[in-house]
Write an enzyme that holds these catalytic residues in place. Structure first.
Site, PDB file in Angstrom:
ATOM      1  N   SER A 169       0.796  -1.235   0.000  1.00 17.34           N
ATOM      2  CA  SER A 169       0.000   0.000   0.000  1.00 17.34           C
ATOM      3  C   SER A 169       0.823   1.277   0.000  1.00 17.34           C
ATOM      4  O   SER A 169       0.251   2.367  -0.147  1.00 17.34           O
ATOM      5  CB  SER A 169      -0.933   0.016   1.218  1.00 17.34           C
ATOM      6  OG  SER A 169      -2.066  -0.788   0.974  1.00 17.34           O
TER       7      SER A 169
ATOM      8  N   SER B 110      -5.789   3.863   4.480  1.00 13.54           N
ATOM      9  CA  SER B 110      -5.296   2.979   3.428  1.00 13.54           C
ATOM     10  C   SER B 110      -6.441   2.287   2.702  1.00 13.54           C
ATOM     11  O   SER B 110      -6.466   1.059   2.565  1.00 13.54           O
ATOM     12  CB  SER B 110      -4.329   1.936   4.014  1.00 13.54           C
ATOM     13  OG  SER B 110      -3.563   1.336   2.973  1.00 13.54           O
TER      14      SER B 110
ATOM     15  N   LYS C 112       0.296   3.783  -2.790  1.00 13.87           N
ATOM     16  CA  LYS C 112      -0.712   4.849  -2.761  1.00 13.87           C
ATOM     17  C   LYS C 112      -0.067   6.235  -2.785  1.00 13.87           C
ATOM     18  O   LYS C 112      -0.716   7.223  -3.157  1.00 13.87           O
ATOM     19  CB  LYS C 112      -1.606   4.710  -1.529  1.00 13.87           C
ATOM     20  CG  LYS C 112      -2.552   3.508  -1.575  1.00 13.87           C
ATOM     21  CD  LYS C 112      -3.418   3.451  -0.323  1.00 13.87           C
ATOM     22  CE  LYS C 112      -4.480   2.357  -0.410  1.00 13.87           C
ATOM     23  NZ  LYS C 112      -3.925   0.990  -0.369  1.00 13.87           N
TER      24      LYS C 112
END
Length: 581
Positions: free
Chosen positions: A236, A410, A239
């Site tokens: 993640s 997230s 991102k």
């Protein structure tokens, strides 16, 4: 209060306790006052008959002297119109020597409204009662004292030559700052100093294969590098790239709009998905701050007339609803829902549970909820007619807030929705492939080197994504520069505040204990977690007040909860303790 005298009375000022009373100067001449009663041979006035409250008596017109009236129980109540007299002011004259007042023929009860019944000796003292003169003197003194007190109060409250003394303000408090200002003017960190504090934590075997880099954004100097150009799985932390592309290409105040338009048939409406996955299905129960509500949309459409049929249009997005190498188990696991342009609460079944179960058909579920609330049968898929009349519209929070929210919690679904908005803005297809291409195009145009970067979604959920750690630190460095002479810095600055705070917010709220406790509040970073993969990329302020940018990516089969993530936290916390000049 002032009592208006009759010709045979002397003027006396009399203080009356504060109560619900009628002003005496507004009452007609009534009974002979107790103070005007005939005086007994021993010099004390005769006691009057017991009085009643004003609200128990009625006034009567003046009449010539008559024989003494009957007792209160025998006398009928009389009424007369109330006469008002202008209030007059006379000086208080010294009372003449006491003399027996001529008896008055007229006698009525003088009312005093609002008092509770009290004993007859309410005004008496323990000493024997005295004549009228003594009482007048006492009451005059009371009035003078009251006037004096009122004068003092007025002078103190409303000013005067010596009313209030103005004191000088207190000296300012001696404030000692506990936090050093973040500045580029502090001692510059050195590569040797940074290497010295990271060598031990970076050698932790729990980290497995570790790649990463540390940069001083004020100078752009690379302070520590370990395989930083080798592509690794970011999870993640990818991102960061999607968020940066959105901030660089979209207006921060842009909003995602969901509309309802008239259908082709009377009574039919079509919900047109506008790419907002944050719409709140239950007011007050959402993980998305500032989210629009489904009830608002329903109420707008209801006001336009009855609805008998509901359709929903998901044509804004193209391609597959699940990303490459995504697993359907992640839907029940709460990581993701199919990506469609109309859904409620990111597809969550429990709207307030960030990591709760999601639905496999978020578009249908959202449209059915709309139909149920508007009083129509279940919704069906359909297309909005060209030029259809607008019946209702709701808008998401601004893009900048959406970016902040997706980074804090997230959120994979929100990230993919934002990637598609970047795609539409740049003329690409609103799909996984189109979103990835758009992010790459925007970052490349902004001057970032994407050599070695290969990713297939915007959220980092796919295990096939590979990027070098240096790309993450390059983007964060542009956001963290101390000056705005770089055109990218002003646009990317919100990226820093979107990062979770160590031990304080988002995905880092429950981390940074034990050996990493020194980093609490000082480290801001984006996490990344997949099976066998953990990442951490962000900024930290060292003890000299300098901002350092870092990215660490670990490939390890050790326990992520108890070993790998704590080891990454120690790495970042070591940079906080760095006086590395």
């Amino acid at each position: 209060m002032r009592i208006e005298p009759k010709p045979d009375q002397r003027t006396t000022e009399m203080a009356v306790p504060n109560a619900k009373t009628a002003r005496v100067d507004q009452l007609p001449h009534l009974d002979q006052s107790w103070f005007d009663q005939p005086v007994r041979p021993d010099g004390s006035p005769q006691r009057p008959e017991p009085t009643k409250r004003v609200d128990q008596l009625q006034s009567a017109p003046s009449a010539p002297p008559t024989p003494p009236p009957p007792s209160p129980s025998q006398r009928p109540e009389q009424q007369r119109p109330e006469r008002s007299r202008p209030e007059q002011t006379r000086p208080v004259a010294p009372p003449p020597p006491p003399a027996p007042a001529p008896p008055r023929q007229e006698s009525r009860d003088l009312p005093v409204t609002g008092y509770e019944e009290e004993p007859e000796d309410r005004l008496a003292t323990e000493e024997p009662r005295k004549g009228r003169k003594g009482l007048v003197v006492v009451l005059s003194l009371v009035v003078v004292a009251a006037l004096a007190g009122a004068t003092i109060y007025a002078v103190q409250e409303f000013g005067g030559t010596k009313a209030v003394e103005t004191k000088p303000p207190a000296a300012p408090a001696n404030v000692q700052t506990l936090v050093k200002a973040v500045t580029a003017g502090g001692p510059a960190p050195s590569a040797a100093g940074v290497k010295g504090v990271l060598t031990g934590p970076a050698g932790n075997s729990a980290l497995g294969t570790l790649t990463g880099s540390v940069i001083d954004p004020a100078s752009g100097t690379a302070l520590w590098q370990q395989g930083d150009t080798t592509p690794a799985t970011p999870a993640s932390s990818l991102k960061i790239l999607t968020a940066a592309a959105a901030l660089l290409s979209l207006e921060k105040t842009d909003q995602l709009s969901t509309k309802v338009v008239a259908g082709a048939e009377p009574g039919t409406v079509v919900i047109v998905g506008g790419g907002d996955p944050t719409i709140s299905g239950v007011p007050g129960k959402s993980v998305y701050p500032g989210a629009a509500t489904l009830d608002d949309l329903v109420n707008q459409v209801k006001a336009k007339g009855p609805v008998t049929k509901v359709q929903f249009d998901l044509s804004r997005y193209a391609g597959e609803a699940l990303g490459p190498q995504w697993e359907t188990a992640d839907i029940a696991g709460g990581s993701v829902a199919p990506i469609v342009p109309f859904m409620l609460d990111g597809g969550r079944v429990d709207q307030a549970n960030v990591n709760g179960v999601r639905t496999a058909s978020p578009g249908q579920a959202a449209a059915d909820a709309f139909a149920q609330r508007i009083g129509a049968p279940g919704a069906t898929a359909g297309a909005a007619p060209a030029g259809a009349a607008l019946l209702g519209e709701i808008k998401s929070a601004p893009i900048e807030q959406l970016v902040d929210n997706m980074m804090q919690i997230s959120d994979n679904v929100l990230t993919e929705a934002i990637a598609r908005e970047v795609a539409l803005k740049t003329g690409n297809e609103a799909s996984f492939a189109g979103g990835v291409k758009a992010v790459r195009d925007v970052l490349t145009k902004a001057g970032f080197d994407l050599t070695g970067a290969n990713f297939v979604d915007g959220s980092g959920l796919s295990a096939s994504n590979k990027i070098p750690a240096k790309l993450l630190t390059d983007v964060l460095t542009a956001a963290a520069k101390p000056t705005l002479d770089d055109a990218r810095t002003g646009k990317l600055r919100p990226l820093l505040t979107a990062l979770p705070v160590a031990g304080g917010s988002g995905t880092l709220a429950g981390r940074y204990g034990g050996d990493a406790a020194s980093g609490r509040g000082w480290v801001r970073a984006k996490t990344g977690t997949l099976t066998g993969v953990n990442a951490l990329a962000g900024v930290v302020v060292d003890v000299d007040g300098r901002v350092l940018v870092f990215s660490f990516m670990s490939a390890s089969n050790r326990n992520p909860e108890t070993e790998v993530r704590p080891a990454l936290d120690v790495l970042a916390a070591a940079l906080r303790g760095c006086g590395c000049s």
